[in-house]
Design a protein around this motif. Sequence first.
Motif, PDB file in Angstrom:
ATOM      1  N   TRP A 220       0.820  -1.212   0.000  1.00 28.51           N
ATOM      2  CA  TRP A 220       0.000   0.000   0.000  1.00 28.51           C
ATOM      3  C   TRP A 220       0.857   1.266   0.000  1.00 28.51           C
ATOM      4  CZ3 TRP A 220      -5.136  -0.655  -0.484  1.00 28.51           C
ATOM      5  CH2 TRP A 220      -5.699  -1.874  -0.100  1.00 28.51           C
ATOM      6  N   PRO A 221       0.308   2.391  -0.456  1.00 31.77           N
ATOM      7  CA  PRO A 221       0.963   3.670  -0.173  1.00 31.77           C
ATOM      8  C   PRO A 221       1.112   3.803   1.340  1.00 31.77           C
ATOM      9  CG  PRO A 221      -0.808   3.981  -1.761  1.00 31.77           C
ATOM     10  CD  PRO A 221      -0.929   2.570  -1.247  1.00 31.77           C
ATOM     11  N   PRO A 222       2.192   4.411   1.836  1.00 32.41           N
ATOM     12  CA  PRO A 222       2.416   4.465   3.283  1.00 32.41           C
ATOM     13  C   PRO A 222       1.231   5.058   4.043  1.00 32.41           C
ATOM     14  CG  PRO A 222       4.376   5.171   2.121  1.00 32.41           C
ATOM     15  CD  PRO A 222       3.294   5.039   1.088  1.00 32.41           C
ATOM     16  N   HIS A 223       0.767   4.316   5.018  1.00 31.98           N
ATOM     17  CA  HIS A 223      -0.311   4.817   5.873  1.00 31.98           C
ATOM     18  C   HIS A 223      -0.415   3.949   7.113  1.00 31.98           C
ATOM     19  CE1 HIS A 223      -2.554   1.508   3.988  1.00 31.98           C
ATOM     20  NE2 HIS A 223      -3.517   1.679   4.884  1.00 31.98           N
ATOM     21  N   LEU A 224      -1.078   4.472   8.121  1.00 30.63           N
ATOM     22  CA  LEU A 224      -1.389   3.728   9.334  1.00 30.63           C
ATOM     23  C   LEU A 224      -2.847   3.303   9.288  1.00 30.63           C
ATOM     24  CD1 LEU A 224      -0.778   2.831  12.326  1.00 30.63           C
ATOM     25  CD2 LEU A 224      -1.719   5.068  12.995  1.00 30.63           C
ATOM     26  N   HIS A 225      -3.092   2.013   9.468  1.00 30.66           N
ATOM     27  CA  HIS A 225      -4.453   1.534   9.715  1.00 30.66           C
ATOM     28  C   HIS A 225      -4.598   1.433  11.230  1.00 30.66           C
ATOM     29  CE1 HIS A 225      -8.149  -0.935   9.188  1.00 30.66           C
ATOM     30  NE2 HIS A 225      -7.737  -1.462  10.332  1.00 30.66           N
ATOM     31  N   PHE A 226      -5.474   2.259  11.791  1.00 28.97           N
ATOM     32  CA  PHE A 226      -5.709   2.275  13.237  1.00 28.97           C
ATOM     33  C   PHE A 226      -7.127   1.808  13.509  1.00 28.97           C
ATOM     34  CE2 PHE A 226      -7.264   4.481  17.058  1.00 28.97           C
ATOM     35  CZ  PHE A 226      -6.375   3.974  17.986  1.00 28.97           C
ATOM     36  N   GLN A 227      -7.254   0.841  14.418  1.00 24.56           N
ATOM     37  CA  GLN A 227      -8.564   0.245  14.673  1.00 24.56           C
ATOM     38  C   GLN A 227      -8.722  -0.069  16.147  1.00 24.56           C
ATOM     39  OE1 GLN A 227      -9.539  -2.777  11.824  1.00 24.56           O
ATOM     40  NE2 GLN A 227     -10.906  -3.872  13.195  1.00 24.56           N
ATOM     41  N   LEU A 228      -9.892   0.233  16.696  1.00 27.61           N
ATOM     42  CA  LEU A 228     -10.246  -0.148  18.063  1.00 27.61           C
ATOM     43  C   LEU A 228     -11.069  -1.426  18.037  1.00 27.61           C
ATOM     44  CD1 LEU A 228     -11.224   3.319  19.571  1.00 27.61           C
ATOM     45  CD2 LEU A 228      -9.061   2.086  19.827  1.00 27.61           C
ATOM     46  N   ILE A 229     -10.849  -2.275  19.045  1.00 28.41           N
ATOM     47  CA  ILE A 229     -11.507  -3.581  19.081  1.00 28.41           C
ATOM     48  C   ILE A 229     -11.941  -3.874  20.519  1.00 28.41           C
ATOM     49  CG2 ILE A 229     -11.257  -6.047  18.593  1.00 28.41           C
ATOM     50  CD1 ILE A 229      -8.766  -5.162  16.828  1.00 28.41           C
ATOM     51  N   ARG A 230     -13.208  -4.218  20.704  1.00 32.26           N
ATOM     52  CA  ARG A 230     -13.701  -4.545  22.046  1.00 32.26           C
ATOM     53  C   ARG A 230     -13.329  -5.980  22.436  1.00 32.26           C
ATOM     54  NH1 ARG A 230     -17.379  -0.432  23.330  1.00 32.26           N
ATOM     55  NH2 ARG A 230     -18.428   0.511  21.533  1.00 32.26           N
ATOM     56  N   ASP A 231     -13.578  -6.929  21.556  1.00 28.71           N
ATOM     57  CA  ASP A 231     -13.346  -8.349  21.823  1.00 28.71           C
ATOM     58  C   ASP A 231     -12.435  -8.890  20.724  1.00 28.71           C
ATOM     59  OD1 ASP A 231     -13.400 -11.077  22.261  1.00 28.71           O
ATOM     60  OD2 ASP A 231     -15.578 -11.279  22.124  1.00 28.71           O
ATOM     61  N   MET A 232     -11.233  -9.364  21.096  1.00 28.90           N
ATOM     62  CA  MET A 232     -10.280  -9.866  20.115  1.00 28.90           C
ATOM     63  C   MET A 232     -10.681 -11.208  19.523  1.00 28.90           C
ATOM     64  SD  MET A 232      -7.835  -7.777  19.403  1.00 28.90           S
ATOM     65  CE  MET A 232      -6.770  -8.963  18.587  1.00 28.90           C
ATOM     66  N   GLN A 233     -11.647 -11.885  20.130  1.00 28.28           N
ATOM     67  CA  GLN A 233     -12.155 -13.158  19.611  1.00 28.28           C
ATOM     68  C   GLN A 233     -11.052 -14.196  19.410  1.00 28.28           C
ATOM     69  OE1 GLN A 233     -14.387 -11.039  16.261  1.00 28.28           O
ATOM     70  NE2 GLN A 233     -15.837 -12.635  16.850  1.00 28.28           N
ATOM     71  N   GLY A 234     -10.021 -14.126  20.223  1.00 30.74           N
ATOM     72  CA  GLY A 234      -8.955 -15.112  20.143  1.00 30.74           C
ATOM     73  C   GLY A 234      -7.858 -14.786  19.141  1.00 30.74           C
TER      74      GLY A 234
END
Length: 208
Positions: free
Chosen positions: A164-178
């Motif tokens: 990809w072109p340089p970038h940060l994918h930032f994501q919040l997660i409540r339950d990692m589901q393992g």
Amino acid sequence: MIDRLFAKPLTDSTSVSLDLSATNLDLLPSIYGNASAFNAYIEAKIGDKIGYGGYLEHRVIYETYANFETSSADFRNIHLGMDFWTTAGTPVFAPLDGVVHSFMVNDGAGNYGPTIILHHPKANIYSLYGHLSMGDLSQLEVGMPISAGQKLCHLGNQTENGGWPPHLHFQLIRDMQGFQGDYPGVCAKRDVDFYAHNCPDPASFGIV
């Protein structure tokens, strides 16, 4: 807005909202279907600013990658995080106190590449950082404490970040589901209700 990830204000003079949705008629198949053309498109749109956006955005671009296909007529194409597009090597800072939950290199075209996941016990949330520099993983250990404002990682280049072109994918997660070192960053439309709850908008936590 004050962006904790880059430890500085993102103003009209330093940032630009970037639309990569299916409703953007300027983003033609000849652009999103070609890595070089897509990179040039991003660079032209952001200039020397940070491009941001993408939470729950429907993106046709994922339909050019086999790993996002769920069946012959269905794709995972709803983006579950927020992207920040800027130059490779840009440092990223932890937005909240936490510990290292897991990390790994997610190989393959269109994938995350180097990925870090933090757990933030006080906020009862996890945060995922994708498309990083390979060197960012070398000094990490599971359970390592990370302080809010601490330099955590850097944006990777196209040879290491999944292409990809340089970038940060930032994501919040409540339950990692393992999951360990990985979590879906894109879902199919049929699953959007579940993932919209499990992966809340970073703006709702005051991070961006």
